[in-house]
Motif scaffolding. Sequence first.
Motif, mmCIF file in Angstrom:
data_model
loop_
_atom_site.group_PDB
_atom_site.id
_atom_site.type_symbol
_atom_site.label_atom_id
_atom_site.label_comp_id
_atom_site.label_asym_id
_atom_site.label_seq_id
_atom_site.Cartn_x
_atom_site.Cartn_y
_atom_site.Cartn_z
ATOM 1 N N MET A 1 -18.690 0.121 -0.598
ATOM 2 C CA MET A 1 -17.340 -0.112 -1.145
ATOM 3 C C MET A 1 -16.350 0.888 -0.523
ATOM 4 S SD MET A 1 -16.142 -0.013 -5.133
ATOM 5 C CE MET A 1 -14.401 -0.118 -5.568
ATOM 6 N N ASP A 2 -15.144 0.408 -0.212
ATOM 7 C CA ASP A 2 -14.116 1.267 0.363
ATOM 8 C C ASP A 2 -13.694 2.355 -0.618
ATOM 9 O OD1 ASP A 2 -13.611 -0.008 2.927
ATOM 10 O OD2 ASP A 2 -12.814 -1.684 1.765
ATOM 11 N N ILE A 3 -13.369 3.529 -0.058
ATOM 12 C CA ILE A 3 -12.786 4.587 -0.878
ATOM 13 C C ILE A 3 -11.358 4.190 -1.209
ATOM 14 C CG2 ILE A 3 -11.990 6.988 -0.875
ATOM 15 C CD1 ILE A 3 -14.360 7.662 0.909
ATOM 16 N N LEU A 4 -11.017 4.235 -2.495
ATOM 17 C CA LEU A 4 -9.679 3.833 -2.943
ATOM 18 C C LEU A 4 -8.936 5.011 -3.559
ATOM 19 C CD1 LEU A 4 -10.452 0.362 -4.550
ATOM 20 C CD2 LEU A 4 -9.457 0.819 -2.306
ATOM 21 N N VAL A 5 -7.682 5.141 -3.151
ATOM 22 C CA VAL A 5 -6.812 6.216 -3.638
ATOM 23 C C VAL A 5 -5.567 5.579 -4.244
ATOM 24 C CG1 VAL A 5 -5.462 8.240 -2.978
ATOM 25 C CG2 VAL A 5 -7.642 7.780 -1.848
ATOM 26 N N GLY A 6 -5.124 6.124 -5.376
ATOM 27 C CA GLY A 6 -3.942 5.592 -6.039
ATOM 28 C C GLY A 6 -2.771 6.562 -5.986
ATOM 29 N N GLY A 7 -1.584 6.012 -6.113
ATOM 30 C CA GLY A 7 -0.381 6.842 -6.177
ATOM 31 C C GLY A 7 0.613 6.226 -7.131
ATOM 32 N N ILE A 8 1.283 7.072 -7.907
ATOM 33 C CA ILE A 8 2.286 6.602 -8.856
ATOM 34 C C ILE A 8 3.596 7.330 -8.613
ATOM 35 C CG2 ILE A 8 2.998 6.549 -11.292
ATOM 36 C CD1 ILE A 8 0.099 6.110 -12.063
ATOM 37 N N GLU A 9 4.677 6.563 -8.488
ATOM 38 C CA GLU A 9 6.023 7.116 -8.477
ATOM 39 C C GLU A 9 6.618 6.834 -9.853
ATOM 40 O OE1 GLU A 9 10.054 6.827 -5.780
ATOM 41 O OE2 GLU A 9 9.052 4.961 -6.336
ATOM 42 N N GLY A 10 6.847 7.890 -10.619
ATOM 43 C CA GLY A 10 7.346 7.720 -11.971
ATOM 44 C C GLY A 10 8.791 8.128 -12.098
ATOM 45 N N GLY A 11 9.677 7.176 -12.275
ATOM 46 C CA GLY A 11 11.095 7.472 -12.426
ATOM 47 C C GLY A 11 11.510 7.520 -13.884
ATOM 48 N N ALA A 12 12.793 7.770 -14.116
ATOM 49 C CA ALA A 12 13.314 7.830 -15.475
ATOM 50 C C ALA A 12 13.517 6.438 -16.058
ATOM 51 C CB ALA A 12 14.635 8.588 -15.493
ATOM 52 N N THR A 13 13.467 5.412 -15.208
ATOM 53 C CA THR A 13 13.669 4.042 -15.679
ATOM 54 C C THR A 13 12.387 3.219 -15.602
ATOM 55 O OG1 THR A 13 15.972 4.112 -14.949
ATOM 56 C CG2 THR A 13 15.033 1.946 -15.359
ATOM 57 N N CYS A 14 11.672 3.304 -14.478
ATOM 58 C CA CYS A 14 10.430 2.551 -14.326
ATOM 59 C C CYS A 14 9.464 3.329 -13.435
ATOM 60 C CB CYS A 14 10.696 1.166 -13.736
ATOM 61 S SG CYS A 14 11.309 1.206 -12.036
ATOM 62 N N SER A 15 8.242 2.844 -13.348
ATOM 63 C CA SER A 15 7.215 3.485 -12.528
ATOM 64 C C SER A 15 6.547 2.452 -11.634
ATOM 65 C CB SER A 15 6.157 4.155 -13.417
ATOM 66 O OG SER A 15 6.746 5.137 -14.231
ATOM 67 N N VAL B 1 0.586 2.195 -6.430
ATOM 68 C CA VAL B 1 -0.099 1.523 -5.323
ATOM 69 C C VAL B 1 -1.560 1.948 -5.320
ATOM 70 C CG1 VAL B 1 1.942 1.312 -3.863
ATOM 71 C CG2 VAL B 1 0.491 3.348 -3.663
ATOM 72 N N LEU B 2 -2.396 1.046 -4.824
ATOM 73 C CA LEU B 2 -3.813 1.325 -4.618
ATOM 74 C C LEU B 2 -4.075 1.116 -3.141
ATOM 75 C CD1 LEU B 2 -6.307 2.055 -6.319
ATOM 76 C CD2 LEU B 2 -6.826 -0.390 -6.459
ATOM 77 N N MET B 3 -4.654 2.132 -2.456
ATOM 78 C CA MET B 3 -4.765 2.092 -1.009
ATOM 79 C C MET B 3 -6.159 2.434 -0.504
ATOM 80 S SD MET B 3 -1.218 4.092 -0.036
ATOM 81 C CE MET B 3 -1.221 3.526 1.676
ATOM 82 N N LYS B 4 -6.501 1.811 0.643
ATOM 83 C CA LYS B 4 -7.664 2.240 1.407
ATOM 84 C C LYS B 4 -7.233 3.397 2.302
ATOM 85 C CE LYS B 4 -9.647 -2.428 1.789
ATOM 86 N NZ LYS B 4 -10.085 -3.480 2.753
ATOM 87 N N LEU B 5 -8.190 4.153 2.821
ATOM 88 C CA LEU B 5 -7.855 5.307 3.649
ATOM 89 C C LEU B 5 -7.222 4.919 4.986
ATOM 90 C CD1 LEU B 5 -10.884 7.726 3.059
ATOM 91 C CD2 LEU B 5 -8.636 7.727 1.966
ATOM 92 N N ASP B 6 -7.377 3.658 5.402
ATOM 93 C CA ASP B 6 -6.742 3.224 6.649
ATOM 94 C C ASP B 6 -5.272 2.877 6.456
ATOM 95 O OD1 ASP B 6 -6.774 0.784 5.340
ATOM 96 O OD2 ASP B 6 -8.043 -0.241 6.818
ATOM 97 N N GLY B 7 -4.775 3.032 5.223
ATOM 98 C CA GLY B 7 -3.373 2.783 4.926
ATOM 99 C C GLY B 7 -3.087 1.411 4.343
ATOM 100 N N THR B 8 -4.094 0.574 4.234
ATOM 101 C CA THR B 8 -3.911 -0.757 3.651
ATOM 102 C C THR B 8 -3.622 -0.645 2.158
ATOM 103 O OG1 THR B 8 -5.462 -1.717 5.239
ATOM 104 C CG2 THR B 8 -4.965 -3.019 3.270
ATOM 105 N N VAL B 9 -2.556 -1.309 1.717
ATOM 106 C CA VAL B 9 -2.247 -1.360 0.283
ATOM 107 C C VAL B 9 -3.030 -2.520 -0.314
ATOM 108 C CG1 VAL B 9 -0.454 -1.698 -1.456
ATOM 109 C CG2 VAL B 9 0.048 -0.360 0.594
#
Length: 340
Positions: free
Chosen positions: A1-15, A18-26
Motif C-alpha cells: 500500500m502507498d504511503i499516504l500523507v495528509g494536510g489541512i489548511e484551516g482558515g477562519a471561515t472554512c478548512s 488533501v490526501l497525497m502519495k509521496l510522488d505528489g499525487t493528490v
Amino acid sequence: MDILVGGIEGGATCSKMVLMKLDGTVVARSEGLCTNPWLVGQEECMKRIYDLSLDIKKQAGIDPNTPLKALGLSLSGGGEEESQKKIIEALKNKYSSLSENYFICNDTIGSMATAKEEGGVVLISGTGSNCVLVNKDGQTAGCGGWGHLLGDEGGAYWMTQKALKMLFDHEDNLFPCPYDVTFVKQTMRNHFKIESQMDLLEHLYTKFDKSFIASMSKELSKGALEKKDPLCCHVFCEAGKILARHVLAVAAKADKALLNLDGGLPIVCVGSVWKSWEALKDGFLEGMKSRPDVKISEFTLLRLHETGALGAAFLAAKAAKLHLHLNYAANADVFFHHKF
C-alpha cells in the motif's frame, strides 16, 4: 500500500484537506468548517480535524482506523507553541487512528511551503490578516495575526468595520466624512437586511458573526471597482497601505538572498481580498515606500492555485523524514511584479 500523507489548511471561515502519495499525487480532497482553535475551542477544532480525515479516508477507500503516515495542520490561529503541543498530544490520545505523526503550524507557513521552496513572505488577507517571512533556513518572522480585536488590518472584517465606522462617525457628526456615504449606507442595509443603524447592533453583539460581517467587503469591492465609489476606494486604498506595511515589518529580517532572487522578494498573497487587487494596488505601492529604514527595490506577488494544505502535507512528511514531491510551478503563478 502507498504511503499516504495528509494536510489541512484551516482558515477562519472554512478548512481544506488533501490526501497525497509521496510522488505528489493528490488522492482525495475534503472541505469542512473553521478549525481555528481560538475561534471554536481546541476540543471542537480537533473534532473537526477528525471529521475531515474520516471524510477523506472514505473518499479514498481507506479503512478509517488506518492511520495516515503523517498529517500536517496549517491552522489559522495555530502559531502558538504551547497550544500546538496540546493539540498534538490530545489528537494522539483521543484520535489514535488519525495519524502516526503530526506537524502543526500557522496557516501562513503552509501557504509558503506550497508556493516556494526557497522561502519568501506570505501575506494573508481573507476574513482576517497575517504576514510571515520564511527564510530558506526555516527561520521565521511575523507581523499581525492578532485577530479582529487587536489586529486583522487589511482583512475583510477590518475593511467592513472601517467603512461602517466612517459612516457612523459621519451620521453622528463626530468626524464628517469627506466622501459621500450613500453607497456604504445602502450596502449596510442590504447586507444585514436592516432599516437603521440601531438595527446593526444586534449583528455586532448578540448575533455576532465575524465571517458574515467580513463578507460585506465583497459589496465594498464592487463599489470600488465597478462604481468607483470614493469611500469604498478609500477603504481599499488604506487596506493596501497597511498590508504593505506588514511586508516591510517582516522584510527587515529577510535574508539578503531572498531580496536578490530573480523577481525580487516573493510575496505569496492568500485570501479572498486579493481578488480585488486593482482596488488595493495604489495603496499597496504607496505603502511599500512608507518606511525609509526598510528598502525593497523589487518584489513579485504570487497567487496560489492550490490550497496551503499541500504545503502542510509537505512539512508533515519532512518532519517524519519522508520526501513529498511538490510541483511548485503548478501551485502558484505571478500576478504582479514591480521595481522601484
